[in-house]
Design a protein around this motif. Structure first.
Motif, PDB file in Angstrom:
ATOM      1  N   MET A   1       1.035  -1.002  -0.635  1.00 20.19           N
ATOM      2  CA  MET A   1       0.123  -0.471   0.275  1.00 20.19           C
ATOM      3  C   MET A   1       1.294   1.494   0.295  1.00 20.19           C
ATOM      4  O   MET A   1       1.510   1.527   0.611  1.00 20.19           O
ATOM      5  CB  MET A   1      -0.851  -0.068   1.004  1.00 20.19           C
ATOM      6  CG  MET A   1      -1.693   1.052   1.497  1.00 20.19           C
ATOM      7  SD  MET A   1      -3.035   1.266   2.688  1.00 20.19           S
ATOM      8  CE  MET A   1      -2.096   1.905   4.099  1.00 20.19           C
ATOM      9  N   LEU A   2       0.586   2.104  -0.424  1.00 19.68           N
ATOM     10  CA  LEU A   2       0.972   4.122  -1.010  1.00 19.68           C
ATOM     11  C   LEU A   2       0.321   4.693  -0.370  1.00 19.68           C
ATOM     12  O   LEU A   2      -0.503   4.996  -0.295  1.00 19.68           O
ATOM     13  CB  LEU A   2       1.298   3.762  -1.695  1.00 19.68           C
ATOM     14  CG  LEU A   2       2.047   5.562  -2.462  1.00 19.68           C
ATOM     15  CD1 LEU A   2       2.971   5.553  -1.505  1.00 19.68           C
ATOM     16  CD2 LEU A   2       2.498   5.784  -3.600  1.00 19.68           C
ATOM     17  N   HIS A   3       0.611   4.631   1.289  1.00 19.07           N
ATOM     18  CA  HIS A   3       0.348   5.710   1.436  1.00 19.07           C
ATOM     19  C   HIS A   3       0.906   7.858   1.827  1.00 19.07           C
ATOM     20  O   HIS A   3       2.020   7.688   2.319  1.00 19.07           O
ATOM     21  CB  HIS A   3       0.036   5.467   2.976  1.00 19.07           C
ATOM     22  CG  HIS A   3      -0.609   6.716   4.394  1.00 19.07           C
ATOM     23  ND1 HIS A   3      -2.094   6.896   4.120  1.00 19.07           N
ATOM     24  CD2 HIS A   3       0.156   8.144   4.565  1.00 19.07           C
ATOM     25  CE1 HIS A   3      -2.322   7.744   4.695  1.00 19.07           C
ATOM     26  NE2 HIS A   3      -1.469   8.252   5.445  1.00 19.07           N
ATOM     27  N   LEU A   4      -0.213   8.347   1.268  1.00 15.76           N
ATOM     28  CA  LEU A   4       0.741   9.916   0.802  1.00 15.76           C
ATOM     29  C   LEU A   4      -0.541  10.805   1.758  1.00 15.76           C
ATOM     30  O   LEU A   4      -1.929  10.597   2.116  1.00 15.76           O
ATOM     31  CB  LEU A   4       0.741  10.590  -0.605  1.00 15.76           C
ATOM     32  CG  LEU A   4       0.899   9.522  -1.686  1.00 15.76           C
ATOM     33  CD1 LEU A   4       0.876  10.273  -3.015  1.00 15.76           C
ATOM     34  CD2 LEU A   4       2.120   9.733  -0.934  1.00 15.76           C
ATOM     35  N   ASP A   5      -0.163  11.306   2.588  1.00 15.69           N
ATOM     36  CA  ASP A   5      -0.692  12.596   3.991  1.00 15.69           C
ATOM     37  C   ASP A   5      -0.148  13.715   3.401  1.00 15.69           C
ATOM     38  O   ASP A   5       1.119  14.256   3.339  1.00 15.69           O
ATOM     39  CB  ASP A   5       0.178  12.211   5.384  1.00 15.69           C
ATOM     40  CG  ASP A   5      -0.923  12.205   6.401  1.00 15.69           C
ATOM     41  OD1 ASP A   5      -2.141  12.961   6.148  1.00 15.69           O
ATOM     42  OD2 ASP A   5      -0.220  12.895   7.119  1.00 15.69           O
ATOM     43  N   PHE A   6      -1.202  14.196   3.483  1.00 13.49           N
ATOM     44  CA  PHE A   6      -1.341  15.805   2.935  1.00 13.49           C
ATOM     45  C   PHE A   6      -2.328  16.808   4.354  1.00 13.49           C
ATOM     46  O   PHE A   6      -2.746  16.428   4.997  1.00 13.49           O
ATOM     47  CB  PHE A   6      -2.096  16.228   1.439  1.00 13.49           C
ATOM     48  CG  PHE A   6      -1.096  15.513   0.571  1.00 13.49           C
ATOM     49  CD1 PHE A   6       0.172  16.045   0.434  1.00 13.49           C
ATOM     50  CD2 PHE A   6      -1.829  13.960   0.016  1.00 13.49           C
ATOM     51  CE1 PHE A   6       0.312  15.000  -1.402  1.00 13.49           C
ATOM     52  CE2 PHE A   6      -1.982  13.669  -1.332  1.00 13.49           C
ATOM     53  CZ  PHE A   6      -0.386  13.813  -1.888  1.00 13.49           C
ATOM     54  N   SER A   7      -1.822  18.330   4.290  1.00 16.09           N
ATOM     55  CA  SER A   7      -1.746  18.608   5.563  1.00 16.09           C
ATOM     56  C   SER A   7      -3.717  18.472   5.388  1.00 16.09           C
ATOM     57  O   SER A   7      -4.213  19.534   5.991  1.00 16.09           O
ATOM     58  CB  SER A   7      -0.969  20.678   5.403  1.00 16.09           C
ATOM     59  OG  SER A   7      -1.597  21.190   3.530  1.00 16.09           O
ATOM     60  N   ASN A   8      -4.305  18.567   4.205  1.00 17.01           N
ATOM     61  CA  ASN A   8      -5.790  18.541   3.712  1.00 17.01           C
ATOM     62  C   ASN A   8      -6.027  17.217   3.573  1.00 17.01           C
ATOM     63  O   ASN A   8      -7.396  17.395   3.106  1.00 17.01           O
ATOM     64  CB  ASN A   8      -6.045  19.724   2.328  1.00 17.01           C
ATOM     65  CG  ASN A   8      -5.324  19.571   1.151  1.00 17.01           C
ATOM     66  OD1 ASN A   8      -4.915  18.222   0.800  1.00 17.01           O
ATOM     67  ND2 ASN A   8      -6.233  19.929   0.042  1.00 17.01           N
TER      68      ASN A   8
END
Length: 73
Positions: A1-8
């Motif tokens: 799994m690829l998880h990308l976390d952003f401020s929004n």
């Protein structure tokens, strides 16, 4: 799994392939395969399709080696 976390928000991709590029992206990526790029080459796509005449069209359209940037494979 690829998880990308952003401020929004976040994006989770459960089926993917990730490659770390050690040089400029243009050395790895053929923009003539990318249907969303101005350098897309429909004649090259047709030549690739002609090599797999028995393939179902639904699989051809999603094939990233023929139509990069389109669908998921």
């Amino acid at each position: 799994m690829l998880h990308l976390d952003f401020s929004n928000g976040e994006i989770n991709i459960y089926t993917c392939s990730v490659n770390i590029l050690k040089a400029e992206v243009n050395q790895y990526y053929d923009w003539s395969d990318d249907v969303l790029n101005e350098n897309w080459n429909p004649k090259k796509a047709k030549q690739s399709i002609d090599k797999i005449p028995d393939e179902m069209i639904c699989d051809v359209i999603l094939n990233q080696n023929i139509f990069s940037g389109e669908g998921i494979v």
